[in-house]
Scaffold this motif. Structure first.
Motif, mmCIF file in Angstrom:
data_model
loop_
_atom_site.group_PDB
_atom_site.id
_atom_site.type_symbol
_atom_site.label_atom_id
_atom_site.label_comp_id
_atom_site.label_asym_id
_atom_site.label_seq_id
_atom_site.Cartn_x
_atom_site.Cartn_y
_atom_site.Cartn_z
ATOM 1 N N PRO A 11 0.809 -1.230 0.000
ATOM 2 C CA PRO A 11 0.000 0.000 0.000
ATOM 3 C C PRO A 11 0.833 1.267 0.000
ATOM 4 C CG PRO A 11 0.143 -0.871 2.207
ATOM 5 C CD PRO A 11 0.990 -1.785 1.346
ATOM 6 N N SER A 12 2.132 1.153 -0.250
ATOM 7 C CA SER A 12 3.027 2.328 -0.312
ATOM 8 C C SER A 12 2.906 3.211 0.922
ATOM 9 C CB SER A 12 2.735 3.168 -1.567
ATOM 10 O OG SER A 12 2.868 2.397 -2.717
ATOM 11 N N TYR A 13 2.947 2.597 2.089
ATOM 12 C CA TYR A 13 2.803 3.368 3.322
ATOM 13 C C TYR A 13 4.103 4.068 3.680
ATOM 14 C CZ TYR A 13 2.114 4.469 8.249
ATOM 15 O OH TYR A 13 2.034 5.121 9.454
ATOM 16 N N ASP A 14 3.976 5.308 4.117
ATOM 17 C CA ASP A 14 5.134 6.073 4.573
ATOM 18 C C ASP A 14 4.691 6.938 5.745
ATOM 19 O OD1 ASP A 14 7.502 7.469 4.875
ATOM 20 O OD2 ASP A 14 7.108 8.830 3.201
ATOM 21 N N GLN A 15 5.290 6.703 6.894
ATOM 22 C CA GLN A 15 4.932 7.513 8.064
ATOM 23 C C GLN A 15 5.737 8.801 8.018
ATOM 24 O OE1 GLN A 15 4.776 5.538 11.990
ATOM 25 N NE2 GLN A 15 5.328 7.529 12.866
ATOM 26 N N CYS A 16 5.313 9.682 7.131
ATOM 27 C CA CYS A 16 6.082 10.913 6.902
ATOM 28 C C CYS A 16 5.730 12.013 7.902
ATOM 29 C CB CYS A 16 5.848 11.407 5.473
ATOM 30 S SG CYS A 16 4.126 11.764 5.100
ATOM 31 N N GLY A 17 4.601 11.862 8.613
ATOM 32 C CA GLY A 17 4.167 12.912 9.527
ATOM 33 C C GLY A 17 3.492 14.060 8.796
ATOM 34 N N THR A 18 2.704 14.813 9.559
ATOM 35 C CA THR A 18 2.050 16.000 8.992
ATOM 36 C C THR A 18 2.684 17.250 9.584
ATOM 37 O OG1 THR A 18 -0.047 14.804 8.907
ATOM 38 C CG2 THR A 18 -0.155 17.199 8.637
ATOM 39 N N MET A 19 2.994 18.189 8.720
ATOM 40 C CA MET A 19 3.532 19.477 9.163
ATOM 41 C C MET A 19 2.448 20.531 8.903
ATOM 42 S SD MET A 19 6.525 20.473 10.438
ATOM 43 C CE MET A 19 8.045 19.811 9.754
ATOM 44 N N TRP A 20 1.827 21.017 10.003
ATOM 45 C CA TRP A 20 0.802 22.059 9.867
ATOM 46 C C TRP A 20 1.510 23.406 9.940
ATOM 47 C CZ3 TRP A 20 -4.348 20.763 9.149
ATOM 48 C CH2 TRP A 20 -4.693 19.429 9.394
ATOM 49 N N LEU A 21 1.462 24.158 8.859
ATOM 50 C CA LEU A 21 2.304 25.340 8.734
ATOM 51 C C LEU A 21 1.632 26.590 9.296
ATOM 52 C CD1 LEU A 21 3.462 24.633 5.086
ATOM 53 C CD2 LEU A 21 4.651 24.053 7.216
ATOM 54 N N ALA A 22 2.373 27.309 10.124
ATOM 55 C CA ALA A 22 1.883 28.562 10.702
ATOM 56 C C ALA A 22 2.507 29.730 9.949
ATOM 57 C CB ALA A 22 2.254 28.634 12.181
ATOM 58 N N ALA A 23 1.655 30.580 9.390
ATOM 59 C CA ALA A 23 2.152 31.696 8.588
ATOM 60 C C ALA A 23 2.695 32.819 9.469
ATOM 61 C CB ALA A 23 1.036 32.220 7.680
ATOM 62 N N ASP A 24 2.105 32.980 10.652
ATOM 63 C CA ASP A 24 2.500 34.108 11.508
ATOM 64 C C ASP A 24 2.391 33.690 12.979
ATOM 65 O OD1 ASP A 24 -0.254 34.061 12.019
ATOM 66 O OD2 ASP A 24 -0.652 35.584 10.487
ATOM 67 N N ASP A 25 2.678 34.635 13.859
ATOM 68 C CA ASP A 25 2.707 34.308 15.288
ATOM 69 C C ASP A 25 1.325 33.925 15.813
ATOM 70 O OD1 ASP A 25 5.372 34.675 15.354
ATOM 71 O OD2 ASP A 25 5.300 36.746 16.115
ATOM 72 N N GLU A 26 0.295 34.538 15.220
ATOM 73 C CA GLU A 26 -1.067 34.209 15.639
ATOM 74 C C GLU A 26 -1.347 32.724 15.363
ATOM 75 O OE1 GLU A 26 -5.585 35.656 14.416
ATOM 76 O OE2 GLU A 26 -3.842 36.730 13.659
ATOM 77 N N GLU A 27 -0.942 32.287 14.166
ATOM 78 C CA GLU A 27 -1.154 30.881 13.833
ATOM 79 C C GLU A 27 -0.231 29.972 14.646
ATOM 80 O OE1 GLU A 27 -2.796 31.424 9.257
ATOM 81 O OE2 GLU A 27 -0.983 30.227 9.621
ATOM 82 N N LEU A 28 0.946 30.478 14.956
ATOM 83 C CA LEU A 28 1.857 29.663 15.767
ATOM 84 C C LEU A 28 1.267 29.442 17.163
ATOM 85 C CD1 LEU A 28 4.541 28.225 15.410
ATOM 86 C CD2 LEU A 28 5.674 30.218 16.434
ATOM 87 N N ALA A 29 0.537 30.448 17.665
ATOM 88 C CA ALA A 29 -0.130 30.295 18.960
ATOM 89 C C ALA A 29 -1.200 29.202 18.868
ATOM 90 C CB ALA A 29 -0.760 31.623 19.385
ATOM 91 N N ILE A 30 -1.890 29.185 17.733
ATOM 92 C CA ILE A 30 -2.883 28.128 17.519
ATOM 93 C C ILE A 30 -2.200 26.767 17.480
ATOM 94 C CG2 ILE A 30 -4.575 27.208 15.871
ATOM 95 C CD1 ILE A 30 -5.040 30.187 15.019
ATOM 96 N N ALA A 31 -1.038 26.731 16.834
ATOM 97 C CA ALA A 31 -0.276 25.481 16.773
ATOM 98 C C ALA A 31 0.054 25.007 18.181
ATOM 99 C CB ALA A 31 1.000 25.681 15.958
ATOM 100 N N GLY A 32 0.429 25.952 19.038
ATOM 101 C CA GLY A 32 0.754 25.592 20.414
ATOM 102 C C GLY A 32 -0.442 25.011 21.138
ATOM 103 N N ALA A 33 -1.606 25.636 20.950
ATOM 104 C CA ALA A 33 -2.817 25.147 21.610
ATOM 105 C C ALA A 33 -3.183 23.757 21.096
ATOM 106 C CB ALA A 33 -3.964 26.131 21.371
#
Lengths: 447, 375, 82
Positions: free
Chosen positions: B81-103
């Protein structure tokens, strides 16, 4: 990436005999005409050349006519999308262009049909026309041992060209039976021009063993071709060689017509007596409407070019119609005389690669599957060529219908297609001023 | 002839195939009804991102459980099934989004799902092809990618190895204990599982499922250019709802090096044609994040239909209006991810055994918000 | 077309006839591995006319260009899988 825009009256796709004839005819009728071709020079496959001096009288005259009629020829350029019959997106090495046109003539030609056999992916194995194209591109075959295996008049023409270029033709194998080949030759030689061609070709490789009822069953070598296994009426033998040119006839190139929604029958673009396709504003000429040779392609192109320029149906001359009909008859005779023998469909071993781009083996595909099932389960036809090679092979081997086609065509760069699809290149809703996140708050990524 | 199996599963996308496999391996006699081929519907058009989403606790728990189960199942499939545990990187454009990433990282961690916040410097090192200037990212390393049609095929093969029967044909109607096929033939079984995705409400019109179209673009091989599945985190600020066509940055590195570029969402019925304007917007967004993508070649585009529900949770469990009928459908963009947990709950519900998850939030008879798309 | 141009094939400067295609230039200099397949086996031109994609090489830094469709230019740099 910036997008150039160009407005013309008639756009012609393909700069072979049909496309050039169409372009000249339309331009002589006063239209602004653009011809697009992905090769570095105009001429198509049959007139592929490095310098015009090497061309014959007919192509030189037509190229001169195209130039004096003021046709713009855009070579090295691929049509990557057709938003509508009136709007083409093309990509060249310098970027992307949007072509707005009133009329469109498809002269996309044909390509070789390749049927897989063990060893056919080895370097040194090419098409019959493939070797000719490499030769015309400047490859030296002097002193090289070449086996040609294929079918029809192209086989003879390529053998002659390679012999002229100093190749050592070890064997020329015609898969059709002797009786059919001679029968075809008798018909064809009633035409004086063709007789002269045939004699010239035959002379050129007079000392070459030309064998009918013969075909290549396997190629072998480590990192490149070393020898081929040839099956003749006398049995199977191994022949050492540097190159193998091997193909199983020609198939029309119809992807752009399919993308535009033109009706396709028996894998060729359907046209009426004026070369008009089923889509308004789109004409087709030459091999994409059925393989029939350059004389008929010229006539079809001429008819299509005049029609695309707005000529009334009555304006088509009787001579053109006769040339076209002669060519169609020739095409039908070629189809009948050089029909593929069943053995060619059973050459692939279980481990023979069918899809050269995705390395899908014969035994990965169950012939009972639908094409879509095979594609999704094995990735056959999903690679770089998008089925250009394995599509016709799978049609022959498994009875699959022609590939379905979706935009874009010809593997454009993401940047080129993006630029062409983005306003103002293409009219659409204005871009948002701020790149607001567009994901639905309730939806994650698609899985 | 088909006798009387214990269970008929209608549909063999990844959800139906998973249900069939789990039911068959639980010892039940299973017949799978499939009108095309396994994984040929929404599954075949899917990206194959196995991702823990956390729009709600129920969604997160089902996805997390399913992701763990995939880890057990994928290595056992008879096709790769061509599995690859590559992980997901949710990208934060700015500090506001980075705060969301932290939460979000905190919420994931609390739920037992590994996640960490990556700063701008580390992000640039981990994904050097991303544009400069991003604030950071939320990394969920346990997520992965697979090739969905192969996964569905492998699940079906395992189901068949456990005794399941595959029946080619179209189910026309169902009543308690009986499926009438389009050719008029009838099948009987104690239990019927409807796992027909966007086709499910052909059999039960009351199911609130609509096709939500998506586009995907696949490039030539660019090995190493992208290492994780990259998704923009900025979706929380979005005002887009069910109605408008929308695009989001979502790029997946296929194990072979190709890049799968998403994504779009539209409600246009079953029109499968390529919407060039949306493709242009998808590429604009993707190239703005990954400038080198501009040089990659587009090999192919396609569309698919996600089976969407009004509250974005799948429909899993007993369908009370018709006795003996279970639903496993409506997973929208998370069908690949959620298939294992869905099948676990269906097996438990049919066999009367304890379920590994609370099935209540997925009750197909639950009250849902009204929306014109589902009228 | 007469004359000679200098091109760089996998780091080595070579002289080739002006006007030839990159495919011709590579073949005449013994390159038989234009690209490699998924199992690392060498591949070389099949169709010679731009449809089979077997002759993809990197030309002047641009990956996956079809060698059969590009004419050599003085100073051109080509990288193959050879």
């Amino acid at each position: 990436m910036s997008v150039r825009c160009r407005e013309v009256d008639v756009a012609v796709v393909g700069a072979g005999p049909a496309g050039l004839a169409a372009a000249a005819a339309a331009a002589e009728a006063g239209r602004r005409v653009l011809v697009i071709d992905q090769s570095p020079r105009a001429g198509g496959q049959i007139w592929r050349h490095r310098d015009e001096g090497s061309l014959g009288r007919v192509p030189r005259a037509l190229l001169a006519r195209v130039a004096s009629a003021g046709v713009t020829v855009l070579t090295g350029t691929t049509v990557v999308d057709a938003v509508s019959p009136r709007q083409l997106l093309v990509e060249g090495v310098d970027g992307v262009e949007v072509i707005d046109t009133t009329a469109l003539v498809l002269a996309t030609g044909a390509r070789e049909r390749f049927l897989p056999f063990p060893g056919w992916t080895l370097p040194g194995v090419a098409g019959v026309g493939g070797l000719q194209a490499l030769l015309k591109g400047g490859t030296s075959f002097r002193g090289k041992r070449v086996v040609l295996a294929g079918t029809g008049p192209l086989l003879v023409a390529v053998a002659a060209a390679l012999a002229d270029a100093g190749a050592r033709l070890v064997l020329v194998a015609e898969q059709a039976p002797w009786r059919r080949v001679t029968g075809f030759a008798l018909h064809a030689f009633t035409n004086a021009g063709r007789l002269r061609d045939a004699l010239r070709y035959r002379w050129a490789f007079a000392r070459t063993p030309y064998v009918t009822d013969a075909w290549v069953t396997a190629a072998d070598g480590d990192t490149r071709l070393r020898d081929v296994e040839v099956r003749t009426s006398r049995g199977t033998r191994t022949v050492d060689c540097d190159w193998l040119g091997c193909a199983a006839g020609l198939v029309p190139t119809i992807e752009l017509a399919q993308l535009l929604g033109c009706t396709v029958e028996r894998d060729r673009v359907r046209v009426d007596s004026m070369q008009s396709t089923s889509v308004t504003g789109v004409w087709a000429a030459g091999e994409c409407t059925g393989v029939k040779g350059d004389a008929a392609a010229l006539a079809e192109g001429e008819i299509a070019g005049r029609a695309a320029a707005g000529d009334t149906p009555g304006a088509t001359s009787a001579a053109l119609v006769r040339a076209r009909d002669d060519g169609r008859l020739l095409g039908a005779r070629i189809d009948a005389a050089f029909s593929l023998r069943a053995e060619l469909l059973n050459l692939a071993a279980p481990d023979t690669i069918i899809c050269r781009c995705e390395d899908v083996r014969r035994d990965a595909i169950d012939p009972a599957w639908t094409p879509r099932q095979a594609k999704l389960w094995t990735r056959v036809g999903m690679g770089a060529c998008q089925g250009a090679v394995c599509g016709p092979a799978c049609s022959a081997l498994f009875g699959w219908a022609a590939n379905t086609v979706r935009a874009p065509l010809g593997a454009p760069s993401c940047g080129a297609w993006q630029a062409a699809l983005t306003p103002p290149a293409l009219p659409g809703p204005p871009s948002p001023v701020r790149q607001a996140p567009e994901v639905d708050p309730h939806q994650g990524p698609a899985d | 002839m088909i006798g009387s199996p214990d269970v008929i599963v209608i549909g063999s996308g990844v959800v139906g195939a998973m249900c069939a496999m789990q039911l068959a391996e639980s010892g039940l006699a299973v017949t799978v009804v499939e009108e095309g081929f396994g994984g040929g519907g929404s599954t075949g058009a899917a990206m194959g991102h196995i991702v823990v989403m956390d729009d709600s606790a129920a969604q997160r728990d089902l996805a997390a459980h399913s992701r763990a189960r995939w880890g057990e199942i994928l290595p056992t499939l008879p096709v790769d099934p061509s599995y690859d545990q590559c992980g997901t990187m949710w990208l934060a454009a700015d500090d506001e989004e980075l705060a969301i990433a932290g939460a979000r990282a905190a919420a994931y961690t609390a739920a037992g799902v590994g996640a960490e916040v990556i700063d701008a410097h580390s992000l640039a090192a981990l994904e050097p092809a991303l544009r400069p200037g991003l604030a950071g990212a939320l990394l969920v390393p346990g997520d992965g990618v697979c090739y969905p049609p192969a996964a569905a095929r492998g699940l079906l093969m395992r189901a068949q190895a456990a005794g399941a029967t595959l029946l080619q044909g179209t189910a026309a109607s169902i009543t308690t204990g009986r499926v009438v096929m389009a050719d008029g033939s009838k099948l009987h079984a104690g239990a019927i599982v409807i796992a027909a995705g966007i086709g499910s409400n052909r059999l039960i019109p009351a199911l609130p499922i609509v096709p939500r179209k998506g586009h995907l673009i696949i490039t030539n091989r660019r090995p190493g250019m992208v290492r994780h599945q990259l998704v923009e985190l900025g979706y929380l600020a979005s005002a887009h709802g069910m109605g408008a066509a929308s695009v989001a940055f979502n790029v997946q590195p296929r194990p072979g090096g190709q890049l799968l570029v998403g994504s779009s969402r539209e409600l246009v019925g079953f029109d499968a044609s390529i919407n060039r304007e949306l493709c242009g917007r998808m590429l604009t967004r993707a190239i703005s994040m990954l400038p080198d993508l501009a040089a990659a070649a587009v090999w192919r585009t396609w569309t698919g239909f996600r089976p969407a529900t009004p509250d974005s949770l799948p429909l899993i469990g007993k369908w009370l209006p018709v006795d003996g009928v279970w639903i496993a459908a409506g997973h929208e963009g998370l069908g690949i991810t959620m298939a294992p947990g869905t099948a676990d709950m269906i097996v438990a519900s049919i066999m009367g055994t304890p379920a590994p998850l609370d099935i209540a939030p997925f009750d197909p008879c639950r009250a849902m918000p009204a929306h014109e798309a589902f009228a | 077309m007469t004359g000679v141009v200098s091109i760089v094939i996998d780091g080595t400067t070579r002289e080739v006839a002006a006007g030839v295609t990159v495919a011709a230039a590579l073949l005449d200099h013994g390159v038989m591995a234009f690209r490699r397949d998924l199992h690392d086996a060498p591949r070389a031109p099949l169709c010679g006319m731009g449809s089979c994609m077997e002759c993809r090489v990197t030309i002047d830094g641009r990956a996956e260009r079809r060698a059969c469709l590009v004419v050599v230019v003085d100073g051109m740099r080509i990288e193959t899988a050879g």
